[in-house]
Write a protein that holds these residues in place. Structure first.
Motif, mmCIF file in Angstrom:
data_model
loop_
_atom_site.group_PDB
_atom_site.id
_atom_site.type_symbol
_atom_site.label_atom_id
_atom_site.label_comp_id
_atom_site.label_asym_id
_atom_site.label_seq_id
_atom_site.Cartn_x
_atom_site.Cartn_y
_atom_site.Cartn_z
ATOM 1 N N PRO A 58 0.836 -1.206 0.000
ATOM 2 C CA PRO A 58 0.000 0.000 0.000
ATOM 3 C C PRO A 58 0.868 1.254 0.000
ATOM 4 O O PRO A 58 2.048 1.199 0.351
ATOM 5 C CB PRO A 58 -0.792 -0.118 1.311
ATOM 6 C CG PRO A 58 -0.130 -1.170 2.118
ATOM 7 C CD PRO A 58 0.696 -2.020 1.196
ATOM 8 N N THR A 59 0.271 2.369 -0.423
ATOM 9 C CA THR A 59 1.037 3.622 -0.439
ATOM 10 C C THR A 59 0.415 4.642 0.517
ATOM 11 O O THR A 59 -0.727 4.494 0.936
ATOM 12 C CB THR A 59 1.084 4.236 -1.855
ATOM 13 O OG1 THR A 59 -0.259 4.502 -2.271
ATOM 14 C CG2 THR A 59 1.767 3.329 -2.849
ATOM 15 N N VAL A 60 1.200 5.661 0.810
ATOM 16 C CA VAL A 60 0.762 6.753 1.679
ATOM 17 C C VAL A 60 0.992 8.047 0.901
ATOM 18 O O VAL A 60 2.022 8.201 0.234
ATOM 19 C CB VAL A 60 1.600 6.764 2.988
ATOM 20 C CG1 VAL A 60 1.380 8.026 3.786
ATOM 21 C CG2 VAL A 60 1.298 5.524 3.824
ATOM 22 N N LYS A 61 0.030 8.970 0.973
ATOM 23 C CA LYS A 61 0.167 10.243 0.255
ATOM 24 C C LYS A 61 1.000 11.224 1.094
ATOM 25 O O LYS A 61 0.723 11.409 2.285
ATOM 26 C CB LYS A 61 -1.211 10.832 -0.016
ATOM 27 C CG LYS A 61 -1.179 11.901 -1.082
ATOM 28 C CD LYS A 61 -2.574 12.275 -1.533
ATOM 29 C CE LYS A 61 -2.526 12.735 -2.955
ATOM 30 N NZ LYS A 61 -3.722 12.611 -3.692
ATOM 31 N N LEU A 62 2.007 11.805 0.458
ATOM 32 C CA LEU A 62 2.845 12.790 1.151
ATOM 33 C C LEU A 62 2.274 14.201 0.975
ATOM 34 O O LEU A 62 1.393 14.420 0.144
ATOM 35 C CB LEU A 62 4.274 12.731 0.611
ATOM 36 C CG LEU A 62 5.005 11.398 0.834
ATOM 37 C CD1 LEU A 62 6.403 11.433 0.213
ATOM 38 C CD2 LEU A 62 5.106 11.072 2.323
#
Ligand code: NDP
Length: 292
Positions: free
Chosen positions: A4-8
């Protein structure tokens, strides 16, 4: 399956778990480890100029043959480098890595910084310049204290996207104010290293006692074995941080990646780990910045 990814805070996405080339791989050829990590599913690779192995990180990326657009590559400015060294050192890193840009470039440490190398604020301006040139898609910091963040934020045109710091239960009391300050002042995402310290560097400590019932509950829900390392990784994720880890072993590389499938910890379980962690302070890295 990609992690999964995380928004910066700059709108880009970072994979929530990264594979490092420091600690056990420090100064050593990382090609085979990186190739294996990518083949197992890691897309976020964490390097540093100081690790003295960026060329082998680049070789591992090439050997894995995955499209550049599917990878997230991080490197860090060598400790002690000032503003004048930011661009030339990043250009050299890119040559070693065989890349046109890195996804994230971090200042590895705010110290040591000699007076003749300028201020921390000037160092950050040089980071903003390489970002403007497209050599680094995102820029951030590592091992910054609240005071270090306060030194650069007032003059910053770009807020650091990430602050990579040591995060595990035995250092949480000390690091929580840094994480909170970053979140409240520009939504700086914390990234963690050293997350497995309770298992690998402080075995026998108070956290050991609270992990087994959590492992047992999650194993029942998931229907396959959950490991203490996965529980610690989940704990770091619950603290809002990106996990940066590493391993020389294929089974463990897969285990780390599978942590994203592990069900959430309950608030009580997170609190039990926090409380156990608070009984012992153990910082492993960067004592020249943070002290004990
Ligand atoms: P972790 O705390 O996740 O530890 C990973 C290490 O733990 C591996 O060497 C692995 O060894 C070992 N390990 C995992 N599970 C077990 C187990 N059950 N029993 C025994 N050993 C186990 O990560 P690190 O702190 O090592 O750092 C990860 C990355 O973070 C580094 O490579 C680097 O990229 C970055 N980092 C950044 C720093 C900074 O200043 N910004 C400082 C330190 C690290 P094995 O190979 O045997 O699986």
């Amino acid at each position: 399956m990609s992690p999964p990814t995380v928004k910066l805070n700059d709108g880009t996405e970072i994979p929530a778990i990264g594979f490092g080339t420091g600690t056990a791989l420090f100064g050593r050829d990382a090609e085979n480890s990186i190739k294996l990590a990518i083949e197992c599913g890691f897309t976020h690779l964490d390097g540093a100029q100081a690790y003295n192995n960026e060329d082998s990180l680049g070789a591992g990326i090439k050997a894995a043959g995955k499209p550049r657009s599917e990878l997230y590559i991080v490197t860090k400015l060598k400790q002690g480098f000032g503003a004048a060294q930011v661009k030339p050192s990043l250009v050299e890193s890119l040559q070693k890595l065989g890349l046109d840009f890195v996804d994230l470039f971090l200042i590895h440490s705010p110290r040591p910084l000699k007076p003749e190398d300028g201020t921390l604020q000037e160092l950050w301006q040089a980071m903003e310049a390489v970002h403007a040139e497209g050599l680094a898609k995102s820029i951030g910091v590592s091992n910054f204290t609240v005071d270090d963040l306060k030194a650069i934020l007032p003059g910053a045109k770009i807020i650091p996207s990430v602050n990579q710091v040591e995060i595990h239960p035995y250092v949480w009391k000390a690091v929580e104010p840094i994480v909170t300050y970053g979140r409240e002042n520009g939504n700086i995402t914390p990234a963690s290293y050293g997350g497995l310290t309770p298992l690998v560097r402080a075995a026998g400590g108070p956290v050991d006692e609270v992990l087994p019932p959590i492992v047992e509950r999650l194993t029942k829900i998931l229907g396959k074995p959950v490991t203490p390392a996965q529980v610690l990784s989940k704990w770091v994720t619950h603290k809002g941080a990106i996990v940066v880890t590493t391993s020389s072993k294929e089974a463990r590389i897969k285990e780390y990646l599978e942590a994203s499938q592990v069900p959430d910890l309950t608030a009580q379980e997170i609190q039990a780990i926090d409380d156990a962690g608070a009984k012992l302070h153990k910082r492993v890295f960067m004592r020249h910045v943070f002290g004990e």
